[in-house]
Each structure stands twice: as structure tokens, then as C-alpha cells.
Design an enzyme around this catalytic site. Structure first.
Site, PDB file in Angstrom:
ATOM      1  N   ASP A 284       3.757  -7.794   1.283  1.00  0.00           N
ATOM      2  CA  ASP A 284       3.793  -7.643   2.558  1.00  0.00           C
ATOM      3  C   ASP A 284       4.043  -9.089   3.280  1.00  0.00           C
ATOM      4  OD1 ASP A 284       2.781  -4.939   3.334  1.00  0.00           O
ATOM      5  OD2 ASP A 284       1.211  -5.834   2.222  1.00  0.00           O
TER       6      ASP A 284
ATOM      7  N   ASP B  90       5.154 -12.064  -3.277  1.00  0.00           N
ATOM      8  CA  ASP B  90       4.023 -11.250  -2.536  1.00  0.00           C
ATOM      9  C   ASP B  90       4.813 -10.185  -1.993  1.00  0.00           C
ATOM     10  OD1 ASP B  90       1.714 -10.702  -1.383  1.00  0.00           O
ATOM     11  OD2 ASP B  90       2.347 -11.818   0.327  1.00  0.00           O
TER      12      ASP B  90
END
Length: 265
Positions: free
Chosen positions: A14, A12
Site C-alpha cells: 500500500d 511495500d
């Protein structure tokens, strides 16, 4: 303990690599380690607003060098999904450049005249007119797709309504549920693996959320790592019926595994 080989990494963005526009500890070094050891990897995000080029530039400004072909967004996954389901189809789209560019590149025509799909993404300027058009087209028979189920998103001034919240409005008006392509749908990971030629048994997913990253990784059969630099806290992990394979403080703790290509669970 079992020793497992890790050849491909999905991470991922953020909460794992960056927080807002600041690189998190170890993020740049982790990506550099993957490159130096010729590991396959992709950076994943549910945010469909931006193109991979935009996101590559954003990461670069944070000091993290990720080429645009190593970024996989919910917009790209959505375009891949609909183009496989209905090649050279048509869609009425609510969204920005990240989504419209992906659909164009997948061979789709964007139209409000009898489209095959209504595709709802993220935009900073949802309009009543465009939502009304979407509702009428869905009632007229268009299939309803949404890039991601996130109900809210961050901004400098606070929380903003996101695609999931607008999808709920459209569902209320049409009595039609959308098909969400982004996380936690495991199709987001499967399409990413197809892109890099990875295999689930030798792939690791790194995320900061139990309810999207980890559950999708578990359902896709991946090795899962939860980092504590984002949304989920260590105490919250125990409240979920599933578990990541490992919980670590930050991506910095995974550099040695990226270097060696093996992990003990």
C-alpha cells in the site's frame, strides 16, 4: 558515487504498488521487469488480516500480477518467529484468517488453555470478551506477541483502531509490553530475505513511510528507496535522523534499476 548491484527487491504494497484498489504508476511494469530479469522479490505488508492468496487476488484485480508465494505478511513473519522460538507451540489468537492460517501451517495449536503465547493481530471485530481472555492469559504467564505496531488502519468510513492500539490497552491492563514482529522491526525483512535467499548488501527495500519501511531497511542494512506516492512527503524526510539512499516520485522511477540490476548512490 558508488555503483551497487541489486539482486533482490523487497517492496511495500500500500502506497507503493497500490492505493486502495488502484495500481500506482509503474507498479505493474516494475513487477513484470523483475520477473523478466529473474530478480528475487517479495511484496511486504504489515496487514495480517489476509492470506497471501487473498492479497494476490487483490493485486491481480488492480492489474498487478504477484503470485501468492511472493507475498510476505506480518502474520507469516509472526508464525515464522514463534515456530522457530517454540516449535509446535500453542497460542491464543485474536485475528483473522491471515494469521490463524499462517500459525496452523507453522505447526501451532490454537488454544485458550495454558497457551505458550497470546498473539494479537488485526480483526474488523475486536471483542471485549476476547481481549479480556488475552489479558487473563498474559497475567497467567503467556508470552505476549503482536503482529504489527500500527495504531490505526484505513477503511471506507475512516480510521479504524488497529493492533497497536489494542496492544496498548492490553499492556495497560497487564503491565506487559508485546514483542512486535512487523515493520519497523528488521526481523520482518530478515525473515523475508531468508525466504528468498537474499543478502542484505544486494537487496533494496522500497517503501512509502520513513517511520516503518525506511528505518527498518536502514537497521537491516538494506539499500533503501522512498517513494512519494504514500504517506511520507519530501519535506518530511528532513525531519528524521536517518535517510533513505534515494527519494523518488514513484516506483516507476525504479524500473530502469530493476532492469539493469545496478544503482549509483
Amino acid at each position: 558515487m558508488a555503483v551497487k548491484k541489486i539482486e533482490t527487491w523487497l517492496t511495500d504494497m500500500d502506497g507503493v504498488l497500490v492505493h486502495e484498489n488502484t495500481a500506482l504508476p509503474g507498479a505493474a511494469e516494475f513487477i513484470d521487469t523483475l520477473k523478466r530479469n529473474n530478480r528475487q522479490y517479495l511484496v511486504l505488508t504489515n496487514n495480517p488480516i489476509y492470506t497471501p492468496r487473498d492479497l494476490s487476488a487483490r493485486l491481480g484485480r488492480s492489474g498487478i500480477d504477484v503470485p501468492e508465494d511472493r507475498i510476505w505478511t506480518s502474520a507469516l513473519a509472526t508464525a515464522d518467529f514463534v515456530s522457530r522460538t517454540m516449535p509446535r507451540g500453542s497460542a491464543y489468537v485474536i485475528g483473522e484468517a491471515g494469521l490463524t492460517t499462517a500459525l496452523h501451517e507453522a505447526g501451532f495449536i490454537l488454544s485458550d488453555i495454558n497457551p505458550d503465547y497470546v498473539i494479537l493481530g488485526e480483526t474488523r471485530t475486536y471483542s471485549f470478551e476476547s481481549i479480556t481472555t488475552a489479558i487473563r492469559l498474559i497475567l497467567g504467564g503467556a508470552r505476549f506477541i503482536c503482529t504489527n505496531p500500527d495504531a490505526t488502519g484505513p477503511s471506507e468510513n475512516g480510521v479504524l483502531p488497529a493492533a497497536g492500539a489494542v496492544a496498548a490497552l492490553v499492556t495497560k491492563a497487564t503491565n506487559r509490553e508485546p514483542y512486535f514482529v512487523g515493520k519497523p522491526n528488521p526481523i520482518m525483512f530478515r525473515t523475508a530475505l531468508n525466504r528468498v535467499g537474499g543478502h542484505s548488501e544486494t537487496t533494496a527495500m522500497i517503501g512509502d513511510r520513513m517511520d516503518t519501511d525506511v528505518v527498518a531497511g536502514v537497521e537491516a542494512g538494506l539499500n533503501t528507496f522512498l517513494v512519494l506516492t504514500g504517506i511520507t512527503t519530501r519535506s518530511e524526510v528532513e525531519t528524521f535522523p536517518y535517510r533513505p539512499d534515494q527519494v523518488v516520485d514513484s516506483i516507476q522511477d525504479l524500473i530502469d534499476i530493476a532492469e539493469s540490476g545496478v544503482v549509483e548512490f
